[in-house]
Design an enzyme around this catalytic site. Structure first.
Site, PDB file in Angstrom:
ATOM      1  N   GLY A   1      65.358  30.223  21.862  1.00 60.68           N
ATOM      2  CA  GLY A   1      64.377  30.356  22.953  1.00 60.68           C
ATOM      3  C   GLY A   1      64.774  29.451  24.109  1.00 60.68           C
TER       4      GLY A   1
ATOM      5  NE  ARG B   1      70.320  23.408  28.759  1.00 59.80           N
ATOM      6  CZ  ARG B   1      71.470  22.919  29.084  1.00 59.80           C
ATOM      7  NH1 ARG B   1      71.538  21.859  29.838  1.00 59.80           N
ATOM      8  NH2 ARG B   1      72.580  23.476  28.674  1.00 59.80           N
TER       9      ARG B   1
ATOM     10  CG  ASP C   1      66.558  16.083  27.516  1.00 59.83           C
ATOM     11  OD1 ASP C   1      66.965  17.270  27.524  1.00 59.83           O
ATOM     12  OD2 ASP C   1      67.204  15.143  28.018  1.00 59.83           O
TER      13      ASP C   1
ATOM     14  NE  ARG D   1      70.658  31.183  33.813  1.00 60.74           N
ATOM     15  CZ  ARG D   1      71.077  30.803  32.596  1.00 60.74           C
ATOM     16  NH1 ARG D   1      72.312  30.388  32.428  1.00 60.74           N
ATOM     17  NH2 ARG D   1      70.251  30.806  31.577  1.00 60.74           N
TER      18      ARG D   1
ATOM     19  NE  ARG E   1      68.608  34.440  26.748  1.00 61.15           N
ATOM     20  CZ  ARG E   1      69.195  33.409  27.322  1.00 61.15           C
ATOM     21  NH1 ARG E   1      70.277  32.922  26.807  1.00 61.15           N
ATOM     22  NH2 ARG E   1      68.670  32.834  28.389  1.00 61.15           N
TER      23      ARG E   1
ATOM     24  CG  ASP F   1      72.464  31.672  22.138  1.00 57.95           C
ATOM     25  OD1 ASP F   1      73.389  31.780  21.307  1.00 57.95           O
ATOM     26  OD2 ASP F   1      72.296  30.658  22.829  1.00 57.95           O
ATOM     27  CG  ASN F   2      75.207  31.413  25.315  1.00 63.33           C
ATOM     28  OD1 ASN F   2      74.025  31.250  25.643  1.00 63.33           O
ATOM     29  ND2 ASN F   2      75.929  30.453  24.791  1.00 63.33           N
TER      30      ASN F   2
END
Ligand code: AMP
Ligand code: MG
Length: 523
Positions: free
Chosen positions: A108, A111, A143, A194, A201, A270-271
């Site tokens: 998911g 970040r 983070d 972006r 994906r 996922d990419n």
């Protein structure tokens, strides 16, 4: 399946007319946020203390129909770190899974926050996403933040890929947060804006397939078809249609990476974007010396994502996509597997066709002959054995012009020392032999030399983002606050096929003995 169309609305235009234009030209229409809950979670960016501008992409703003002058003002930077929200945006984090180095994991947007979708004046739909704006429900142990260096790297590489003519997400802005992020060292924090055709994906489908949520799979399949392949949105078998189209786009994409020497570096599922865009510029880099085994990423110890492995790993990733789609390919499991296999078997031939087209272009071949693949492979074999620089070799190839003979024509338009990592400048009989056969091949197509040269120029970039140059530019910007090298490099990368312009220092391979750069995921 078409009768089971879910309750999402594909576009606001079909409902209420075009969304009203907002300040700076934004036209938000957040179709993904209208998909059922579970596919995403609402989330707010975490404000930062002292935002300031890094870079803003005026050119891209114009492409998107946005008022770049207004958006790039000092007072607007808060929007690009998530301190303020554009009217009409509806921030969400998207749910997905992914095979990371072969193992399925629940991921998911940990970040990243999708602000929403903008419709440009041509009616094209773009995801507007902030990368690094704080914690989300999917942050796991992370983070939610990003460091300036990796975000500038994504900006540079994605804009370079765009200028090379390769489908890619793009970068509208990088803004500094004024806050540190803690990695191995303390680094300046930043947020990248972006722009993507979508962020759907392979891993998005894998998540809902693994959960056994067939309804979500169907919803996603129909949504993705509508969004990326609208001309086939009403096909009676949407799962199969989607699989076929995604296989075609991925085969085209990876062939383009192979054309320019791009190593993605972390081709986890996922990419892999279903739009067919290059996405997630973590440890990516361009090869210098030609070697299919080239790996840059510090975590890719087995070479799973090595340059030459990319077609094979793309095929593997597509098999994971097909598996995820099985429940909606056919109600009968055995038939579903047959359908999936038949689609997947098409990949090698599709890739080969796209790869051949790309490499024929690099050699100025505008016609097709059976022996072309062999001719290309031989050149690559020679480049591998001599550690020839991939980019420069193709730039320096010169066909023999009318009235020249093989013995008088310059075979490579430069001294070899400049072109290879080896110190040897001795003439190479193997290359000479290949060059002769290439010229015979060119003569058989009976086309004027200018057409051949024009074709070669169009397919062989002169300037690529070379690792040693990229690293120096990023270090200067993020460590010394000196942005000049970054802007100089970015400007050169905007015209990658132009012979004139870029200084040699940006074009030349790294000096002999330069260690191969290591790249990092930037997490
Ligand atoms: P990537 O390597 O960028 O493709 O990321 C893989 C997964 O890790 C994705 O789910 C990301 O959202 C997540 N991730 C990467 N970096 C961070 C971070 N600093 N905080 C939270 N999640 C992260
Ligand atoms: Mg990723």
């Amino acid at each position: 399946m078409p009768s089971e169309r879910p309750g999402w609305t594909p576009a606001a235009e079909t409902q209420t007319g075009s969304p009203a234009p907002l300040p700076a030209g934004w036209r938000w229409d957040n179709s993904y946020a209208r998909l059922p809950e579970g596919l995403h979670s609402s989330v707010q960016p975490t404000p930062v203390s002292q935002p300031r501008w890094g870079i803003f992409n005026q050119d891209l703003a114009t492409t998107l129909g946005l008022d770049g002058n207004a958006l790039g003002q000092p007072g607007q930077v808060g929007f690009f770190v998530g301190n303020r929200l554009f009217e009409g945006s509806e921030p969400i984090a998207q749910a997905y899974a992914g095979h990371q180095f072969g193992n399925l994991a629940r991921l998911g947007d940990g970040r990243a926050i999708l602000l929403g979708e903008h419709l440009d004046p041509q009616g094209r739909r773009w995801d507007i996403q902030l990368k690094g704006p704080g914690l989300t429900p999917y942050s796991r142990g992370g983070d939610g933040r990003a460091a300036l260096g990796p975000m500038l790297r994504e900006y540079l590489m994605s804009e370079a890929m765009h200028a090379l003519g390769i489908p890619t997400t793009r970068s509208l802005a990088v803004a500094l947060t004024g806050e540190p992020v803690f990695r191995e060292t303390t680094l300046p924090g930043a947020v990248l804006t972006r722009i993507a055709a979508s962020h759907i994906r392979v891993g998005t489908f894998e998540l809902f397939s693994a959960m056994g949520d067939i309804q979500a799979l169907k919803t996603l399949a129909l949504y993705t078809l509508q969004r990326h392949f609208p001309e086939r949105a009403d096909d009676p078998k949407p799962g199969k249609t989607l699989l076929e189209e995604v296989i075609e786009r991925q085969s085209a994409l990876v062939a383009q990476w192979m054309r320019v020497g791009f190593v993605h570096g972390v081709l986890n599922t996922d990419n892999v974007a279903l739009s067919g865009e290059t996405i997630d510029y973590g440890p990516c880099a361009f090869i210098d010396a030609y070697d299919p085994a080239t790996v840059f990423s510090s975590i890719d110890r087995q070479g799973r994502y090595a340059f030459g492995n990319q077609p094979k790993i793309t095929s593997w990733n597509l098999a994971r996509f097909a598996e995820a789609l099985l429940p909606i390919l056919d109600p009968d499991e055995a038939t579903a597997v047959e359908v999936a296999q038949a689609c997947l078997e098409a990949f090698p031939a599709r890739f080969q066709r796209n790869w051949l087209a790309a490499y024929r272009g690099k050699l100025g071949l505008l016609t097709e002959e059976d022996g072309d693949a062999g001719l290309i492979e031989e050149l690559l074999g020679w480049m591998h054995s001599t550690q020839a620089d991939f980019t420069q070799t193709f730039c320096m190839l010169r066909p023999i012009g009318p009235g020249q003979s093989e013995s008088t024509a310059p075979t490579l338009n430069t001294d070899q020392e400049n072109m290879t990592h080896s110190e040897s400048t001795a003439p190479d009989p193997k290359f000479f032999d290949w060059h002769q056969r290439w010229n015979e091949r060119l003569q058989r197509q009976s086309l004027p030399l200018p057409r051949v040269l024009e074709c070669m120029h169009r397919n062989n970039p002169v300037v690529i983002p070379r690792n040693h140059v990229v690293q120096a530019a990023l270090d200067a910007a993020s460590e010394q606050n000196d942005w000049t090298p970054f802007h100089t490099l970015l400007a050169a990368l905007r015209s990658p096929y132009q012979e004139a312009g870029a200084p040699d220092s940006l074009r030349n391979p790294p000096p002999p003995g330069t260690p191969r750069c290591r790249t990092f995921c930037g997490t």
